[in-house]
Design an enzyme around this catalytic site. Structure first.
Site, PDB file in Angstrom:
ATOM      1  N   HIS A 151       0.790  -1.233   0.000  1.00 19.36           N
ATOM      2  CA  HIS A 151       0.000   0.000   0.000  1.00 19.36           C
ATOM      3  C   HIS A 151       0.830   1.295   0.000  1.00 19.36           C
ATOM      4  O   HIS A 151       0.336   2.329   0.462  1.00 19.36           O
ATOM      5  CB  HIS A 151      -0.923   0.047   1.236  1.00 19.36           C
ATOM      6  CG  HIS A 151      -2.037  -0.953   1.218  1.00 19.36           C
ATOM      7  ND1 HIS A 151      -1.841  -2.291   1.382  1.00 19.36           N
ATOM      8  CD2 HIS A 151      -3.377  -0.795   1.080  1.00 19.36           C
ATOM      9  CE1 HIS A 151      -3.005  -2.923   1.357  1.00 19.36           C
ATOM     10  NE2 HIS A 151      -3.947  -2.045   1.170  1.00 19.36           N
TER      11      HIS A 151
ATOM     12  N   ASP B 135       0.528  -0.110  -8.009  1.00 16.49           N
ATOM     13  CA  ASP B 135       0.214  -0.508  -6.647  1.00 16.49           C
ATOM     14  C   ASP B 135      -0.825  -1.631  -6.609  1.00 16.49           C
ATOM     15  O   ASP B 135      -1.667  -1.744  -7.507  1.00 16.49           O
ATOM     16  CB  ASP B 135      -0.324   0.704  -5.869  1.00 16.49           C
ATOM     17  CG  ASP B 135      -0.078   0.562  -4.372  1.00 16.49           C
ATOM     18  OD1 ASP B 135       1.108   0.577  -3.969  1.00 16.49           O
ATOM     19  OD2 ASP B 135      -1.053   0.424  -3.612  1.00 16.49           O
TER      20      ASP B 135
ATOM     21  N   HIS C 285      -3.129  -1.671  -4.459  1.00 18.40           N
ATOM     22  CA  HIS C 285      -4.392  -1.010  -4.108  1.00 18.40           C
ATOM     23  C   HIS C 285      -4.445   0.334  -4.822  1.00 18.40           C
ATOM     24  O   HIS C 285      -3.765   1.277  -4.456  1.00 18.40           O
ATOM     25  CB  HIS C 285      -4.497  -0.804  -2.601  1.00 18.40           C
ATOM     26  CG  HIS C 285      -5.892  -0.455  -2.128  1.00 18.40           C
ATOM     27  ND1 HIS C 285      -6.697   0.472  -2.770  1.00 18.40           N
ATOM     28  CD2 HIS C 285      -6.618  -0.919  -1.086  1.00 18.40           C
ATOM     29  CE1 HIS C 285      -7.853   0.555  -2.133  1.00 18.40           C
ATOM     30  NE2 HIS C 285      -7.841  -0.276  -1.120  1.00 18.40           N
TER      31      HIS C 285
ATOM     32  N   HIS D 252     -11.719  -6.889  -5.060  1.00 22.55           N
ATOM     33  CA  HIS D 252     -11.926  -5.987  -3.923  1.00 22.55           C
ATOM     34  C   HIS D 252     -12.662  -4.740  -4.398  1.00 22.55           C
ATOM     35  O   HIS D 252     -12.190  -4.030  -5.289  1.00 22.55           O
ATOM     36  CB  HIS D 252     -10.554  -5.629  -3.335  1.00 22.55           C
ATOM     37  CG  HIS D 252     -10.610  -4.814  -2.099  1.00 22.55           C
ATOM     38  ND1 HIS D 252     -10.332  -3.464  -2.087  1.00 22.55           N
ATOM     39  CD2 HIS D 252     -10.894  -5.154  -0.823  1.00 22.55           C
ATOM     40  CE1 HIS D 252     -10.455  -3.012  -0.843  1.00 22.55           C
ATOM     41  NE2 HIS D 252     -10.784  -4.015  -0.064  1.00 22.55           N
TER      42      HIS D 252
ATOM     43  N   GLU E 291     -13.598  -8.680   0.778  1.00 21.41           N
ATOM     44  CA  GLU E 291     -14.411  -7.445   0.666  1.00 21.41           C
ATOM     45  C   GLU E 291     -14.724  -7.186  -0.809  1.00 21.41           C
ATOM     46  O   GLU E 291     -14.478  -6.100  -1.323  1.00 21.41           O
ATOM     47  CB  GLU E 291     -13.637  -6.263   1.256  1.00 21.41           C
ATOM     48  CG  GLU E 291     -13.094  -6.531   2.653  1.00 21.41           C
ATOM     49  CD  GLU E 291     -12.263  -5.394   3.226  1.00 21.41           C
ATOM     50  OE1 GLU E 291     -11.462  -4.825   2.462  1.00 21.41           O
ATOM     51  OE2 GLU E 291     -12.432  -5.069   4.407  1.00 21.41           O
TER      52      GLU E 291
ATOM     53  N   GLU F   5     -19.453  -2.523   1.915  1.00 18.68           N
ATOM     54  CA  GLU F   5     -18.595  -1.685   2.743  1.00 18.68           C
ATOM     55  C   GLU F   5     -18.856  -0.205   2.498  1.00 18.68           C
ATOM     56  O   GLU F   5     -19.064   0.226   1.364  1.00 18.68           O
ATOM     57  CB  GLU F   5     -17.130  -2.026   2.421  1.00 18.68           C
ATOM     58  CG  GLU F   5     -16.143  -1.283   3.302  1.00 18.68           C
ATOM     59  CD  GLU F   5     -14.687  -1.569   2.927  1.00 18.68           C
ATOM     60  OE1 GLU F   5     -14.427  -2.577   2.230  1.00 18.68           O
ATOM     61  OE2 GLU F   5     -13.822  -0.781   3.341  1.00 18.68           O
TER      62      GLU F   5
ATOM     63  N   CYS G 103     -16.804   2.289   2.559  1.00 22.37           N
ATOM     64  CA  CYS G 103     -15.806   2.869   1.647  1.00 22.37           C
ATOM     65  C   CYS G 103     -16.123   2.571   0.185  1.00 22.37           C
ATOM     66  O   CYS G 103     -15.814   3.376  -0.696  1.00 22.37           O
ATOM     67  CB  CYS G 103     -14.416   2.309   1.946  1.00 22.37           C
ATOM     68  SG  CYS G 103     -13.702   2.933   3.471  1.00 22.37           S
TER      69      CYS G 103
ATOM     70  N   CYS H 224     -10.660   2.347   7.829  1.00 20.97           N
ATOM     71  CA  CYS H 224     -10.766   3.109   6.586  1.00 20.97           C
ATOM     72  C   CYS H 224     -12.082   3.863   6.489  1.00 20.97           C
ATOM     73  O   CYS H 224     -12.131   4.972   5.962  1.00 20.97           O
ATOM     74  CB  CYS H 224     -10.614   2.173   5.397  1.00 20.97           C
ATOM     75  SG  CYS H 224     -11.646   0.713   5.475  1.00 20.97           S
ATOM     76  N   CYS H 225     -13.162   3.277   6.999  1.00 18.12           N
ATOM     77  CA  CYS H 225     -14.474   3.846   6.714  1.00 18.12           C
ATOM     78  C   CYS H 225     -14.767   5.190   7.394  1.00 18.12           C
ATOM     79  O   CYS H 225     -15.193   6.129   6.711  1.00 18.12           O
ATOM     80  CB  CYS H 225     -15.571   2.838   7.024  1.00 18.12           C
ATOM     81  SG  CYS H 225     -15.449   1.343   6.004  1.00 18.12           S
TER      82      CYS H 225
END
Lengths: 660, 660
Positions: B137, B187, B189, B270, B322, B338, B340, B418-419
């Site tokens: 990340h 990356d 992510h 994801h 996720e 989720e 996010c 994160c959320c």
């Protein structure tokens, strides 16, 4: 105080001859046992190797190599041998017997001087026996081999394996106990308890019952043995091969060791472990007339079968730990309902029937047998479901990880192959589940309606009868008494729950009244040789609803007919199956189809289906006011046990009530 | 060829003043931002520590210690700073600005000489930067800090963090690329891609767009960078801290790197990674007029929103990874959805609206915003849902491991948090989602009906308008033009899908016809200062059905009213909720309850409930013929975003159609 009087009652001589069941038994004899033998010998192409025989050869010093397979791999061979024993009892087979004798020689060679027998510890961890009862399945494997020894001895009279396992049991008796220097503990996976009872019955050795009782009595007491044992290992876990946090007593619910067994209120934890334990508890309650154990058995029976059992007789709602969850939590799509667990439930039911003849035990036994258990095996005997779902969407099984455990197709021999040999040993010993007798009250109970010849020893003398049955397709049973004693005795026929009490008895063609005692039609009278008892059960297709607390089945019905649960499959119906709702006002029409999967009664009826053609705009949601009229469609249901034999497709047991 | 002309269009000046939204923004300003600051500083009792600030202090050499939290912990501080930026833009707050300035100083101190910035690698793995893009990340954290830098710069004009992040971006540009010695990779992510676009827009530096383009173009090409990188590490995995089998290219679908982005047909893997990537793709399609990218965006938009989106605007059907699963697989109970991911979907929708003004993008944006996103936060701003289920049975959440991820109560700050900061940054920048303008076609689009003052620069001149809105409770919007150019321009108001086209426009009190262009009511005319446009939308409670392929919703309806999805909760209704079926023939009756959770329109109607009192025998299954009459009950539904604020209980969005 051990009561062995009922031993005789359990060893009634019964031989099955039945047009529905013979093919299953023939499959076990002719296909499953040879196929599983190949599997044990790593000779099935495309299936994961078992390593089971090879492990014994290495442990016996006949071959070099590493241990292979699961830590409990020995039990696969044991279950196979047990099935072989039952099979030989039914039908001699010299070649098979010779194979078994040879493998028994091999097993004997793998036994240690002191009686210890376990290929994993022999090969991989010599000197470390009994250091990880929580995870290592040593007593579990021992138990399965004891069951094999008893079955093989009963069938052949050969004592070799029985002696091997008595030596092992004698050794176990020295290792475990409450004396200084002994391990005051028990196995992480219950099995040896019920096996020791069998060993006691085969040998007349009461001390094996006492050893089983020790394991049952110690389980879940404080300080918690399994927790303390983990602490002694500093948390080292076999499965993760590293140190883990020391588990809590509450976490031992997985092994039903979170509290003493007599205090357990609900079925919890790994479901196979649970029902194996309940089986031994019921055995002990009977043999030792232990009321507190009996009442625990009743309580756990009630919880298991009334609040945590699928309509197919499946138990275990989650694949996480292959476990029970909680009352009324019975998802159809993420279900576990392991084959082995239903088999264990049948064991438990059988033992409860030996404790008290109540038809509810037999109702459950029949439900699990005719649905979850035989449905787990393919028609070719070579493919098995481990998980027995009530709803399958093949694409979800493939692409949604929460459903990966739910297979849409029966699989070849599994890496962890507990289920196939368990099916084999149950089906090949099915004759032991049909009747019980109570010599003291001179009663013969018929629990299952399976064509058979049976011989019973009552206080008043010997009874021999022949049962013919048209189950599961028709509700007709005919019993002929071919040998009767002079004095009266009671014939008790189960009134199946599915008949809703609509059961008529004829004796020698004359309609006869009967007393209903605990769900059995009981007739106590002087019988004559050649008397014919006809048992006419109303066997109608019906819609079944689930308890309102079972959220997964809200607004849905299942179709049942006699002991069979039905399902609908994509191959016979429109897709998706969820779009179908059944017209509950219409008649269910059974139709015997002789050419379908060995012949079976299918059920047709009227249903509705959502139209999908108007969803041209591809929008996922739209106003209800735009819903189009439902289409009228024909619905066709097949017995659950036959599902998945005609290609991969959707399947569901529970169907929405229509037609809104 | 980069087209920056639309930069201006994105930077319309909009200030929200709205009775529905002001309290949310006030919550973010007054509670969430301070609370999250405490969380970042490990000062919230009972919540897992964040370590985020401490990590920066250690990396800056101001403190000794070990790195704490997730490998991507830096991004929490970044998201908080971004929210602070937006908040300061809305309302100055010198104390908050000083706190932010101080933490920016800290961040600058943690930056390496060469521009590199990441506390994990600085503290824990010095010298190992860029060795595990698959898992570590680094660019993800960089991206979030770039977004923060831009937001803070836009709000305050202070360049400190912007300069830090430009230096980092410049360094990244030297590390990654197609030249020898550069890493031809990206990356694991996605995030830096969309952030680089923002950095380009803030600085006018086109090369940041090119760098984003490089990452997008490289992704999923052969040989697969992430697979090869794993091979270079010999499979060593950060998450398991041991060697793993080298993943296949197909497994890179989790990271949307299984094939080039332009060839991707369906939303997969994801879900947050996916929508962040789609957002950047849409940005690039617009800025570089890349038709192939645009068509990939449209395709992925369609798949995401038409085949894999919950009615609440949630995406991601499984907690395993996720992730998305596949078309129409939308379980309500084992859902992920989720927070996010819905926020990312809103980003994607916003960028699609910048590409082309089509109301379907705004419909989805509104759906996700009013339901999944604001529902994730408690009324006190201190508790959050990470997973936003459409059906909750609290006991199952607790006792069935398949549902452990579905919480029945909003949680304090999460370990992987994160959320909450994502909600904060979205709500505090909500002014950026209401309008777009097209200077070249002289059009002002209103996508969301949120009270606000807005200023636009068109080719013909400046437009200033004031919007007042009674949404979501009433379908009335009033727009006053307070500054208009001399020449004509187009005012385009979205016709929300929920109005089903029943939308009337009045200009200065006079009913006016309009052209419908891509779902917008467009009026092109010479406007006068002081013109009043009234927009009357039919906002009726309605029942909604789902596409027949969505098996989970078969036979069920949802209640919607305007942008709000409704749900039923145990506290207002009989239990279990599954026993309720709604009488679809009855009227839905909205009722504004001013004292309930800040005031909200509840919906009442008639329903049926299964009776349960007759199940006295405790049997789990019984014949349908024994079903008792349904009870008539009153049903009360509340807006989904308010669920779970009145104690723990069952909740469901989809309700069975009654009354069979």
């Amino acid at each position: 105080m051990v009561n062995f009087t009922s031993k005789q009652a359990m060893n009634n001589k019964v031989r099955i001859q039945d047009s529905f069941w013979d093919p299953f038994m023939e499959l076990v004899r002719g296909t499953v046992i040879p196929y599983q033998w190949d599997a044990l010998n790593d000779a099935i192409e495309g299936a994961e190797p078992s390593y089971a025989i090879r492990n014994f050869r290495i442990a016996a010093g006949l071959e070099e190599g590493e241990f292979g397979g699961f830590i409990f791999q020995d039990s696969d061979l044991a279950k196979w041998l047990e099935a072989v024993g039952y099979s030989l009892a039914m039908m001699p087979d010299p070649a098979l017997e010779q194979t078994a004798d040879e493998v028994i020689e091999l097993i004997a060679k793998a036994q240690h001087e002191n009686g210890y027998l376990n290929t994993y510890f022999t090969i991989k961890k010599p000197g470390q026996a009994w250091t990880n009862l929580h995870e290592a399945h040593e007593l579990y494997c021992a138990g399965h081999m004891m069951e094999a020894a008893v079955a093989y001895y009963d069938a052949t009279g050969k004592r070799k394996l029985l002696d091997v396992m008595c030596r092992f049991a004698d050794y176990i008796e020295t290792v475990f106990g409450r004396e200084p220097g002994q391990i005051r503990g028990y196995d992480g996976h219950q099995e040896v308890e019920l096996a020791l009872i069998k060993l006691a019955q085969a040998t007349g050795e009461e001390r094996y019952v006492k050893l089983a009782q020790f394991f049952i009595d110690e389980r879940g007491t404080e300080p918690n043995f399994l927790v303390e044992e983990c602490r002694d290992r500093e948390g080292f876990s076999y499965w993760t091969q590293k140190k883990q946090p020391i588990p809590t007593v509450a976490q031992m619910a997985y092994n039903q060791a979170h509290k003493p067994v007599r205090e357990q209120e609900v079925a919890i934890g790994h479901s196979v472990r649970a029902v194996y334990m309940y089986t031994a508890m019921a055995d002990l309650a009977r043999l030792t007339a232990d009321e507190s154990l009996f009442s625990a058995c009743r309580r756990l029976w009630d919880n298991t079968t009334k609040k945590q059992m699928y309509i197919t007789g499946g138990i275990g709602s989650t694949h996480h730990g292959e476990a029970f969850t909680f009352d009324y939590d019975m998802p159809n799509d993420t279900v576990y309902a392991e084959t082995c667990a239903s088999i264990g439930l049948i064991f438990f039911a059988q033992r409860m029937l030996q404790l008290e003849a109540k038809s509810e035990y037999a109702d459950v036994m029949e439900r699990a047998l005719y649905n979850n258990v035989i449905g787990s095996m393919s028609q070719d005997g070579k493919h098995y479901f481990y998980v027995n779902p009530l709803e399958v969407w093949p694409k979800a099984s493939e692409l949604n990880p929460s459903r990966h455990h739910v297979k849409a197709e029966r699989q070849k021999w599994f890496g962890c192959s507990c289920c196939p040999p368990n099916v084999a040993r149950l089906l090949s010993s099915l004759n032991n589940y049909i009747y019980t007798s109570s010599p003291s009250t001179n009663t013969v109970y018929t629990h299952l309606f399976i064509g058979s010849e049976a011989r019973f020893q009552l206080a008043v003398g010997e009874v021999v009868l022949t049962q013919q049955s048209k189950l599961p397709w028709e509700g007709y049973v005919r019993i002929e008494l071919t040998l009767v004693p002079q004095e009266t005795f009671t014939l008790a026929l189960r009134i199946p729950s599915w008949s809703q009490g609509r059961a008529a008895m004829k004796i020698n063609g004359v309609l006869t009244t009967y007393d209903t005692v605990n769900g059995y039609a009981s007739v106590d009278r002087p019988w004559m040789q050649g008397d014919i008892v006809e048992w006419e059960l109303v066997l109608e297709a019906q819609l079944t609803i689930a308890h309102p607390e079972i959220r997964a089945n809200a607004g849905k019905v299942a179709i049942e007919r006699g002991p069979l649960v039905y399902c609908i499959e994509e191959v016979d119906n429109v897709t998706s199956l969820s779009s179908i709702s059944i017209d509950v006002g219409q008649k269910l029409q059974p139709n015997y189809e002789p050419n379908l999967l060995g012949g079976a009664v299918m059920i047709g009826t009227e249903a509705y289906a959502n139209e999908s053609t108007s969803w041209v705009d591809d929008s996922p949601y739209r106003p209800f006011t735009q819903q189009q009229a439902l289409e009228r469609v024909r619905l066709k249901a097949v017995p659950y046990y036959l599902w998945g034999n005609r290609g991969v497709g959707e399947m569901t047991v529970w169907i929405r009530k229509g037609g809104v």
